[in-house]
Design a protein around this motif. Structure first.
Motif, mmCIF file in Angstrom:
data_model
loop_
_atom_site.group_PDB
_atom_site.id
_atom_site.type_symbol
_atom_site.label_atom_id
_atom_site.label_comp_id
_atom_site.label_asym_id
_atom_site.label_seq_id
_atom_site.Cartn_x
_atom_site.Cartn_y
_atom_site.Cartn_z
ATOM 1 N N ILE A 158 36.209 46.084 2.122
ATOM 2 C CA ILE A 158 36.280 46.547 3.460
ATOM 3 C C ILE A 158 37.557 46.636 4.035
ATOM 4 C CG2 ILE A 158 35.384 45.839 5.828
ATOM 5 C CD1 ILE A 158 33.277 46.932 3.853
ATOM 6 N N PHE A 159 38.402 45.559 3.858
ATOM 7 C CA PHE A 159 39.728 45.598 4.574
ATOM 8 C C PHE A 159 40.718 46.575 3.959
ATOM 9 C CE2 PHE A 159 38.817 41.654 6.309
ATOM 10 C CZ PHE A 159 39.711 41.479 7.582
ATOM 11 N N LYS A 160 40.418 47.127 2.557
ATOM 12 C CA LYS A 160 41.129 48.228 1.981
ATOM 13 C C LYS A 160 40.696 49.647 2.497
ATOM 14 C CE LYS A 160 41.992 48.269 -2.411
ATOM 15 N NZ LYS A 160 41.982 48.031 -4.067
ATOM 16 N N TYR A 161 39.363 49.493 2.684
ATOM 17 C CA TYR A 161 39.050 51.021 3.303
ATOM 18 C C TYR A 161 39.878 51.306 4.846
ATOM 19 C CZ TYR A 161 34.576 50.534 0.692
ATOM 20 O OH TYR A 161 33.971 50.332 -0.391
ATOM 21 N N PHE A 162 39.904 50.098 5.552
ATOM 22 C CA PHE A 162 40.222 50.096 6.899
ATOM 23 C C PHE A 162 42.074 50.146 6.740
ATOM 24 C CE2 PHE A 162 36.069 49.416 8.205
ATOM 25 C CZ PHE A 162 35.882 50.510 8.703
ATOM 26 N N GLU A 163 42.646 49.529 5.937
ATOM 27 C CA GLU A 163 44.036 49.610 5.621
ATOM 28 C C GLU A 163 44.451 51.063 5.427
ATOM 29 O OE1 GLU A 163 47.138 46.943 3.236
ATOM 30 O OE2 GLU A 163 45.284 47.299 2.305
ATOM 31 N N ASN A 164 43.846 51.685 4.741
ATOM 32 C CA ASN A 164 44.213 53.132 4.446
ATOM 33 C C ASN A 164 44.068 53.970 5.887
ATOM 34 O OD1 ASN A 164 44.607 52.797 1.937
ATOM 35 N ND2 ASN A 164 42.484 53.377 1.298
ATOM 36 N N ILE A 165 42.997 53.779 6.667
ATOM 37 C CA ILE A 165 42.791 54.312 7.911
ATOM 38 C C ILE A 165 43.822 53.918 8.824
ATOM 39 C CG2 ILE A 165 41.296 54.460 9.944
ATOM 40 C CD1 ILE A 165 38.671 54.002 8.277
ATOM 41 N N LEU A 207 46.894 56.062 8.084
ATOM 42 C CA LEU A 207 46.653 57.285 8.479
ATOM 43 C C LEU A 207 46.927 57.111 10.090
ATOM 44 C CD1 LEU A 207 46.559 60.166 8.114
ATOM 45 C CD2 LEU A 207 43.850 59.552 8.295
ATOM 46 N N LYS A 208 46.506 56.118 10.970
ATOM 47 C CA LYS A 208 46.434 56.292 12.280
ATOM 48 C C LYS A 208 48.067 56.026 12.642
ATOM 49 C CE LYS A 208 44.907 53.457 16.248
ATOM 50 N NZ LYS A 208 44.133 52.259 16.634
ATOM 51 N N GLN A 247 50.393 57.043 10.990
ATOM 52 C CA GLN A 247 51.245 58.270 10.869
ATOM 53 C C GLN A 247 50.729 59.425 11.754
ATOM 54 O OE1 GLN A 247 50.356 59.475 6.909
ATOM 55 N NE2 GLN A 247 51.131 57.594 5.919
ATOM 56 N N VAL A 248 49.767 59.517 12.207
ATOM 57 C CA VAL A 248 49.052 60.400 13.193
ATOM 58 C C VAL A 248 49.539 60.099 14.806
ATOM 59 C CG1 VAL A 248 46.864 61.615 14.216
ATOM 60 C CG2 VAL A 248 46.984 60.842 11.793
ATOM 61 N N PHE A 249 49.681 58.869 15.071
ATOM 62 C CA PHE A 249 50.111 58.759 16.311
ATOM 63 C C PHE A 249 51.472 58.116 16.503
ATOM 64 C CE2 PHE A 249 45.443 58.323 16.491
ATOM 65 C CZ PHE A 249 44.979 59.147 17.390
ATOM 66 N N GLY A 250 51.882 58.109 15.429
ATOM 67 C CA GLY A 250 53.530 57.670 15.431
ATOM 68 C C GLY A 250 53.898 56.069 15.999
ATOM 69 N N ILE A 251 52.809 55.210 15.783
ATOM 70 C CA ILE A 251 53.014 53.935 15.966
ATOM 71 C C ILE A 251 52.313 52.976 15.240
ATOM 72 C CG2 ILE A 251 51.365 53.936 17.977
ATOM 73 C CD1 ILE A 251 52.895 51.959 19.387
ATOM 74 N N LYS A 252 52.856 51.974 15.027
ATOM 75 C CA LYS A 252 52.292 50.998 13.913
ATOM 76 C C LYS A 252 51.916 49.794 14.530
ATOM 77 C CE LYS A 252 52.455 48.764 9.641
ATOM 78 N NZ LYS A 252 53.231 48.525 8.245
ATOM 79 N N GLU A 253 50.428 49.628 15.188
ATOM 80 C CA GLU A 253 49.766 48.567 15.887
ATOM 81 C C GLU A 253 49.804 47.343 15.164
ATOM 82 O OE1 GLU A 253 46.728 50.881 18.454
ATOM 83 O OE2 GLU A 253 46.413 50.635 16.411
ATOM 84 N N LYS A 254 50.251 46.179 15.810
ATOM 85 C CA LYS A 254 50.425 44.786 15.064
ATOM 86 C C LYS A 254 49.361 43.735 15.790
ATOM 87 C CE LYS A 254 54.935 45.139 13.327
ATOM 88 N NZ LYS A 254 56.274 44.690 13.118
#
Length: 273
Positions: free
Chosen positions: A113-120, A123-124, A126-133
């Motif tokens: 499950i974590f691997k699924y959403f790690e990929n998402i 991608l997020k 890259q698409v929105f130009g910000i890495k949320e923490k």
């Protein structure tokens, strides 16, 4: 052996036993005294299940016969307890094997499950130009919702006690009047520690809000020391999942052993009154 079977066995034994003639003729050994002595040798839980006829028939036993019956009962009790221990020995490995396999399945599912959403999330970013923490991430559609993230527990370094001491010293120096009494009580409540001896991290913000009310350097310095001593600790990674019904109601998917219901048709009977 259950109580009914024991009593039936004892009843059969009583019928086959013969009371010595000396018990009938000895005037110095009253029946009541003899009965009391005999019953005192039998386990109370057994005596409680005797009817009056059975109690009276105890008088029919000779000393040797009573001793033999008590030995038989004790042997049966020991045998039953050994059978219980054997059953535990046989059952525990099967239960542990089942639970170990389940734990492995949960671990692998959690990883997937974590691997699924790690990929998402990648991608997020890259698409929105910000890495949320942030601590948690929630993903939802019309059929369900999943939240992944980590829990945090409060932690403090050893300087927190110095800050608490400074704050307490200032609070104790205040004159106790109607104007300050409520604030003093509030501060001491904020400084209360939990069962593990730690402050609650959320209370630091409340203390910081009081700095302007007191406008005191000693108090402010103590609060700053406490805030700097706060060292939150990541405790565990978690997943929460819900299905969403047609009416919009969210239904939790139990992922912990304690929150999962038994399968339909099974009910644990032992604790039922």
């Amino acid at each position: 052996m259950n109580t009914q079977t024991e009593n039936e066995a004892f009843e059969t034994f009583l019928k086959s036993a013969s009371r010595p003639e000396s018990f009938k003729t000895n005037p110095n050994y009253p029946n009541d005294t003899l009965l009391e002595e005999r019953l005192s040798q039998i386990h109370k839980s057994d005596v409680d299940n005797f009817n009056e006829t059975q109690k009276a028939k105890v008088l029919q036993l000779s000393d040797d016969e009573l001793k033999a019956e008590l030995n038989r009962r004790e042997s049966a009790k020991v045998s039953a307890r050994e059978s219980y221990k054997d059953l535990v020995q046989d059952t525990l490995p099967k239960a542990l094997l089942n639970l170990t396999a389940l734990s492995q399945l949960l671990s692998e599912a959690k990883r997937d499950i974590f691997k699924y959403f790690e990929n998402i999330l990648e991608l997020k970013s890259q698409v929105f130009g910000i890495k949320e923490k942030q601590q948690t991430h929630t993903f939802s559609t019309e059929i369900g919702e999943i939240t992944i993230g980590y829990r945090v527990t409060d932690g403090w370094d050893d300087t927190a006690s110095a800050g608490i001491e400074k704050v307490s010293k200032f609070i104790n120096s205040l004159s106790k009047n109607a104007e300050t009494a409520a604030l003093v009580d509030m501060v001491f409540n904020l400084l209360k520690k939990d069962a593990k001896g730690n402050l609650k991290g959320s209370r630091v913000l409340e203390l910081q809000k009081l700095e302007t009310k007191f406008n005191n350097a000693e108090f402010s310095d103590g609060v700053k020391i406490i805030a700097a001593a706060y060292k939150p600790v990541r405790s565990c990674w978690f997943i929460e999942a819900y299905t969403i019904l047609d009416d919009g109601k969210k239904v939790n998917i139990p992922l912990a052993m304690s929150s999962a219901d038994f399968p339909a048709g099974y009910e644990f009977q032992f604790n039922k009154s």
